[in-house]
Design a protein around this motif. Structure first.
Motif, PDB file in Angstrom:
ATOM      1  N   PRO A  56      32.447  47.692  26.323  1.00  0.00           N
ATOM      2  CA  PRO A  56      33.004  46.472  26.928  1.00  0.00           C
ATOM      3  C   PRO A  56      34.262  45.969  26.228  1.00  0.00           C
ATOM      4  N   HIS A  57      34.280  46.018  24.892  1.00  0.00           N
ATOM      5  CA  HIS A  57      35.459  45.487  24.198  1.00  0.00           C
ATOM      6  C   HIS A  57      36.666  46.396  24.401  1.00  0.00           C
ATOM      7  N   ASP A  58      36.454  47.688  24.657  1.00  0.00           N
ATOM      8  CA  ASP A  58      37.572  48.584  25.000  1.00  0.00           C
ATOM      9  C   ASP A  58      38.314  48.057  26.223  1.00  0.00           C
ATOM     10  N   HIS A  59      37.550  47.712  27.246  1.00  0.00           N
ATOM     11  CA  HIS A  59      38.155  47.224  28.494  1.00  0.00           C
ATOM     12  C   HIS A  59      38.954  45.949  28.246  1.00  0.00           C
ATOM     13  N   LEU A  60      38.425  45.058  27.413  1.00  0.00           N
ATOM     14  CA  LEU A  60      39.111  43.796  27.150  1.00  0.00           C
ATOM     15  C   LEU A  60      40.398  44.003  26.353  1.00  0.00           C
ATOM     16  N   ILE A  61      40.346  44.899  25.382  1.00  0.00           N
ATOM     17  CA  ILE A  61      41.548  45.164  24.592  1.00  0.00           C
ATOM     18  C   ILE A  61      42.629  45.815  25.451  1.00  0.00           C
ATOM     19  N   TYR A  62      42.234  46.753  26.295  1.00  0.00           N
ATOM     20  CA  TYR A  62      43.207  47.408  27.175  1.00  0.00           C
ATOM     21  C   TYR A  62      43.742  46.421  28.219  1.00  0.00           C
ATOM     22  N   LEU A  63      42.880  45.533  28.687  1.00  0.00           N
ATOM     23  CA  LEU A  63      43.335  44.488  29.611  1.00  0.00           C
ATOM     24  C   LEU A  63      44.374  43.603  28.924  1.00  0.00           C
ATOM     25  N   SER A  64      44.147  43.287  27.649  1.00  0.00           N
ATOM     26  CA  SER A  64      45.093  42.458  26.900  1.00  0.00           C
ATOM     27  C   SER A  64      46.464  43.107  26.843  1.00  0.00           C
ATOM     28  N   TYR A  65      46.501  44.388  26.512  1.00  0.00           N
ATOM     29  CA  TYR A  65      47.787  45.095  26.437  1.00  0.00           C
ATOM     30  C   TYR A  65      48.439  45.205  27.812  1.00  0.00           C
ATOM     31  N   ASN A  66      47.620  45.409  28.839  1.00  0.00           N
ATOM     32  CA  ASN A  66      48.173  45.530  30.190  1.00  0.00           C
ATOM     33  C   ASN A  66      48.810  44.212  30.644  1.00  0.00           C
ATOM     34  N   VAL A  67      48.092  43.113  30.404  1.00  0.00           N
ATOM     35  CA  VAL A  67      48.607  41.793  30.787  1.00  0.00           C
ATOM     36  C   VAL A  67      49.851  41.445  29.972  1.00  0.00           C
ATOM     37  N   LEU A  68      49.822  41.766  28.678  1.00  0.00           N
ATOM     38  CA  LEU A  68      50.995  41.513  27.835  1.00  0.00           C
ATOM     39  C   LEU A  68      52.203  42.306  28.333  1.00  0.00           C
ATOM     40  N   ALA A  69      51.996  43.582  28.663  1.00  0.00           N
ATOM     41  CA  ALA A  69      53.096  44.423  29.144  1.00  0.00           C
ATOM     42  C   ALA A  69      53.657  43.881  30.466  1.00  0.00           C
ATOM     43  N   LEU A  70      52.785  43.502  31.384  1.00  0.00           N
ATOM     44  CA  LEU A  70      53.231  42.946  32.663  1.00  0.00           C
ATOM     45  C   LEU A  70      54.020  41.656  32.447  1.00  0.00           C
ATOM     46  N   ARG A  74      58.157  40.699  33.038  1.00  0.00           N
ATOM     47  CA  ARG A  74      58.363  39.597  33.991  1.00  0.00           C
ATOM     48  C   ARG A  74      57.649  39.826  35.323  1.00  0.00           C
ATOM     49  N   ARG A  75      56.577  40.597  35.288  1.00  0.00           N
ATOM     50  CA  ARG A  75      55.733  40.781  36.473  1.00  0.00           C
ATOM     51  C   ARG A  75      54.570  39.785  36.382  1.00  0.00           C
ATOM     52  N   PHE A  76      54.919  38.497  36.473  1.00  0.00           N
ATOM     53  CA  PHE A  76      53.967  37.430  36.160  1.00  0.00           C
ATOM     54  C   PHE A  76      52.828  37.337  37.169  1.00  0.00           C
ATOM     55  N   THR A  77      53.128  37.571  38.448  1.00  0.00           N
ATOM     56  CA  THR A  77      52.077  37.513  39.464  1.00  0.00           C
ATOM     57  C   THR A  77      51.045  38.611  39.240  1.00  0.00           C
ATOM     58  N   ALA A  81      47.069  38.125  38.241  1.00  0.00           N
ATOM     59  CA  ALA A  81      45.993  38.741  39.036  1.00  0.00           C
ATOM     60  C   ALA A  81      45.077  39.575  38.139  1.00  0.00           C
ATOM     61  N   ASP A  82      45.665  40.316  37.199  1.00  0.00           N
ATOM     62  CA  ASP A  82      44.878  41.139  36.280  1.00  0.00           C
ATOM     63  C   ASP A  82      44.002  40.252  35.394  1.00  0.00           C
ATOM     64  N   LEU A  83      44.574  39.158  34.931  1.00  0.00           N
ATOM     65  CA  LEU A  83      43.845  38.245  34.064  1.00  0.00           C
ATOM     66  C   LEU A  83      42.724  37.527  34.815  1.00  0.00           C
ATOM     67  N   ASP A  84      42.975  37.199  36.075  1.00  0.00           N
ATOM     68  CA  ASP A  84      41.962  36.503  36.881  1.00  0.00           C
ATOM     69  C   ASP A  84      40.717  37.359  37.116  1.00  0.00           C
ATOM     70  N   SER A  85      40.831  38.668  36.893  1.00  0.00           N
ATOM     71  CA  SER A  85      39.671  39.544  37.092  1.00  0.00           C
ATOM     72  C   SER A  85      38.540  39.227  36.109  1.00  0.00           C
ATOM     73  N   LEU A  86      38.879  38.516  35.013  1.00  0.00           N
ATOM     74  CA  LEU A  86      37.845  38.154  34.038  1.00  0.00           C
ATOM     75  C   LEU A  86      36.987  36.986  34.516  1.00  0.00           C
ATOM     76  N   HIS A  87      37.542  36.157  35.387  1.00  0.00           N
ATOM     77  CA  HIS A  87      36.855  34.984  35.934  1.00  0.00           C
ATOM     78  C   HIS A  87      36.578  33.924  34.873  1.00  0.00           C
ATOM     79  N   ASP A  88      35.602  34.140  33.999  1.00  0.00           N
ATOM     80  CA  ASP A  88      35.193  33.096  33.060  1.00  0.00           C
ATOM     81  C   ASP A  88      35.104  33.680  31.651  1.00  0.00           C
ATOM     82  N   PHE A  89      35.967  33.220  30.755  1.00  0.00           N
ATOM     83  CA  PHE A  89      35.970  33.716  29.376  1.00  0.00           C
ATOM     84  C   PHE A  89      34.639  33.457  28.669  1.00  0.00           C
TER      85      PHE A  89
END
Length: 359
Positions: A56-70, A74-77, A81-89
């Motif tokens: 599970p933490h692999d997915h979160l770390i990779y999501l972090s890098y993906n969101v940071l890269a986007l 400047r691909r903010f939308t 959308a990628d960040l919203d996939s987590l729903h509730d921290f």
């Protein structure tokens, strides 16, 4: 990850390397350091498609890098959308204790702090300032809850980390309020920290800057003198070079307000002599020279900085100022700016906005 186990250091006891902490994390960190954000997107996409992320933490770390890269690209939308996939921290899905067989000695949230920060910052990029402020204040409350939980253990390393995060988020909040010229809010935030003996020379310097903005020159000088006294008392939150340069830049600001550009240049030159990567000093020295109608030397200061340390000096504010000086100094400035733009294209990270050259 937010909450290390009180008995286990995840980087030393539990894992042999960064790549044990998360799949191929060292490679992602290297790409991020080089500003290769498109390559990060490719690597995350590949890892996901090949099902290389097992925990599970692999997915979160990779999501972090993906969101940071986007976000960097400047691909903010897309980032939102990628960040919203987590729903509730706060979901149990993101807590170590929900996976006792995978994480037998860990508890708390596995959501990286970077994701929480980007979650607060993204609304500003999407034009929703109020939502961004609301999220930042919620993040600040979350951090202070963590600090309160530490209680008497305030000298533990994890407590120090949360204190640094509080400081970082407050600086961001002050910056957002400052951008909207909400000076009284900024002053309240800073004074609240100072009243609680939270002595940070950068924060007190920012207090002085805001006091200057509202015309309180005497108060600003008092704040800057306080920073200088902290240096003389051996306060060590910064390296000696960083601290001395901060003091010089503060002095230069006072000279700038009085339009004493010659004295301001002298202060900035001291900074650059100590640390030629001090981009604030380089940029401001060039501007002072321009105000003194020495456009040729002003251009040389910025060009020399770009040539000497391009990875540090290459920021959009400096490039915009250099291009403005070209426009003032040269009749056929378009060719000069085109040469600069071509050079930037070869050395700049993926997230650099090349349009700032106005070619």
């Amino acid at each position: 990850m937010d909450e290390p186990s009180p008995t286990t250091d995840p980087l030393t006891n539990q894992f042999g390397s960064l790549n044990d902490l998360a799949h191929d994390l060292a490679s992602l960190q290297d790409l991020a350091m080089r500003g290769s954000w498109r390559s990060i997107l490719d690597q995350v996409s590949r890892a996901r498609s090949l099902a290389l992320l097992s925990n599970p933490h692999d997915h979160l770390i990779y999501l972090s890098y993906n969101v940071l890269a986007l976000t960097k690209l400047r691909r903010f939308t897309d980032a939102s959308a990628d960040l919203d996939s987590l729903h509730d921290f706060s979901s149990n899905h993101y807590k170590y204790e929900s996976y006792p067989q995978l994480y037998p000695s860990r508890s708390g949230s596995m959501v990286p702090f970077s994701l929480r920060f980007i979650h607060a910052q993204l609304p500003f990029k999407l034009g929703n300032r109020q939502q961004g402020l609301d999220r930042f204040y919620l993040l600040l409350s979350f951090i202070r809850q963590k600090i309160e939980q530490k209680g008497s253990n305030s000298f533990q390393e994890s407590a120090k980390i949360w204190r640094k995060r509080e400081n970082f988020v407050l600086h961001c909040l002050i910056g957002h309020h400052l951008g909207a010229k909400e000076f009284n809010v900024c002053l309240d935030l800073i004074r609240d920290l100072i009243d609680h003996d939270y002595l940070d020379p950068v924060l007190i310097s920012k207090l002085g800057y805001i006091q200057m903005q509202v015309g309180d020159i005497v108060g600003a000088k008092g704040s800057f003198h306080r920073v200088e006294a902290m240096l003389n008392e051996g306060y060590s939150s910064l390296s000696e070079v960083e601290f001395r340069n901060l003091v010089n830049r503060n002095k230069a600001l006072v000279y700038l307000v009085g339009k004493d550009y010659v004295s301001a240049v002298r202060e900035y030159e001291e900074c650059i002599e100590r640390d030629h990567t001090d981009v604030v000093a380089v940029n401001n020295k060039a501007l002072c020279l321009m105000y003194l109608r020495d456009l040729s030397d002003s251009i040389k200061v910025l060009e020399n900085s770009l040539e000497r340390v391009p990875t540090v000096a290459l920021n959009e504010t400096l490039v915009i100022n250099l291009c403005s000086m070209y426009e003032l100094a040269y009749v056929n400035h378009s060719e000069t700016k085109r040469t600069l733009s071509n050079w930037i294209g070869r050395v700049a990270p993926d997230d650099f906005d090349a349009s700032c050259t106005r070619v």
